[in-house]
Design a protein around this motif. Structure first.
Motif: not given
Length: 69
Positions: A59-69
């Motif tokens: 599946f292809m999500p509409d959005f990706l949430l990028y979180l850099k620690d």
């Protein structure tokens, strides 16, 4: 959306569900920015496909949430 520095695009055509998601994430943005070094919400323009865990469907999500620690 141009007022949100964490949203990658200055503007985008979104439906009501997508707009609700963006506003929901915005409500928690100060907490996310306090915890993570970088926070970005990226619109997936048919580039990233995810395969379900132990499955074969993609599946292809509409959005990706990028979180850099």
């Amino acid at each position: 959306m141009r007022h949100f520095d964490w949203y990658v695009y200055n503007q985008a055509i979104v439906n009501s569900w997508e707009s609700s998601l963006i506003n929901f994430i915005n409500e928690f943005m100060s907490e996310l920015k306090a915890k993570y070094e970088e926070v970005y919400l990226i619109r997936n323009e048919w580039q990233v496909k995810i395969v379900e865990i132990n499955g074969t469907r993609r599946f292809m999500p509409d959005f990706l949430l990028y979180l850099k620690d």
